[in-house]
Design a protein around this motif. Structure first.
Motif, PDB file in Angstrom:
ATOM      1  N   GLU A  86       0.830  -1.205   0.000  1.00 30.08           N
ATOM      2  CA  GLU A  86       0.000   0.000   0.000  1.00 30.08           C
ATOM      3  C   GLU A  86       0.865   1.257   0.000  1.00 30.08           C
ATOM      4  OE1 GLU A  86      -2.917   2.180   3.221  1.00 30.08           O
ATOM      5  OE2 GLU A  86      -2.978  -0.007   3.101  1.00 30.08           O
ATOM      6  N   ARG A  89       2.255   1.693  -3.431  1.00 35.68           N
ATOM      7  CA  ARG A  89       1.209   2.104  -4.376  1.00 35.68           C
ATOM      8  C   ARG A  89       0.984   3.611  -4.325  1.00 35.68           C
ATOM      9  NH1 ARG A  89      -2.532  -1.054  -2.565  1.00 35.68           N
ATOM     10  NH2 ARG A  89      -1.592  -2.862  -3.570  1.00 35.68           N
ATOM     11  N   GLU A  90       1.226   4.231  -3.158  1.00 31.25           N
ATOM     12  CA  GLU A  90       1.092   5.685  -3.045  1.00 31.25           C
ATOM     13  C   GLU A  90       2.031   6.413  -3.998  1.00 31.25           C
ATOM     14  OE1 GLU A  90       1.800   6.684   1.014  1.00 31.25           O
ATOM     15  OE2 GLU A  90       0.054   5.595   1.772  1.00 31.25           O
TER      16      GLU A  90
END
Length: 226
Positions: A86, A89-90
């Motif tokens: 996550e 993914r930012e």
């Protein structure tokens, strides 16, 4: 239950919301702090941009957070868990996620693909000879860049208000200064941490799967069965 969770300072984002979703409250205690090494971050990023790696392995969220925003291109990327993925993914980096939360599963996950490939691993200045040996045995080459050090804070953990203390790594347990209590529930995030706690004379009552969510699930099962 009020849970004290060992985290690096300022690295507990999302813990309280997750704990609340399992019916608990939590707060952070920090036996360790991260000491970043910017020159090593830059050296690693430059090596990635030169195309020196066939694969990158992020074994925790912190190196993902410090390396990810500097990357302009990258090869195959593996994350140890969904939280690390996550973070990546930012920054527009899509990562494959290991089936468990342990670096020992990195080599079995990649299998024969590793032979003749070079893996780059930005990580803490903590030895992991098992992972390095497994990559070499599979015919791969590895370069670790130790982009931060984990430094003991020396502060005694504040556990007076806690019903449980959750150790999130073997090192956070080994370096912690704390006072056990008969009514304090001891929790390990996974088996590696649990082994360290047993060796130190503090066997955990609850052992998770390597993730905070999985540990909270295990804690609730334990509480229901008591």
């Amino acid at each position: 239950m009020k849970i004290a969770i060992t985290r690096l300072e300022n690295k507990a984002a999302g813990d309280r919301a997750l704990c609340a979703s399992y019916g608990h409250d939590c707060y952070t205690v920090s036996p360790l702090r991260a000491e970043l090494r910017p020159e090593r971050v830059d050296a690693f990023v430059e090596a990635v941009h030169r195309g020196e790696f066939d694969c990158l392995f992020f074994s925790s969220a912190l190196p993902a957070a410090v390396v990810g925003p500097k990357l302009e291109r990258w090869p195959r990327v593996i994350a140890i868990g969904p939280k690390t993925a996550e973070v990546l993914r930012e920054f527009g980096i899509e990562a494959e996620v290991l089936p468990t939360f342990y670096s020992r599963d990195f080599v079995p996950y990649l299998g024969e693909w590793l032979r003749g490939r070079t893996v780059g691993i930005p990580r803490a200045d903590v030895p992991n000879p098992g992972l390095l040996g497994a990559i070499a045995a599979a015919g791969g080459t590895v370069r670790e860049e130790r982009v931060y050090a984990l430094v003991p804070t020396g502060a005694e953990l504040t556990l007076d208000a806690a019903d449980a203390v959750l150790f999130t790594s073997a090192m956070s347990y080994r370096e912690a200064r704390w006072q056990p209590r008969d009514d304090l529930l001891l929790v390990a995030i996974g088996e590696i941490t649990a082994d360290a706690m047993r060796a130190g004379g503090h066997p955990p009552a609850v052992v998770g799967d390597g993730s905070l969510a999985g540990t909270l699930e295990a804690l609730n099962r334990y509480a229901e069965g008591r």
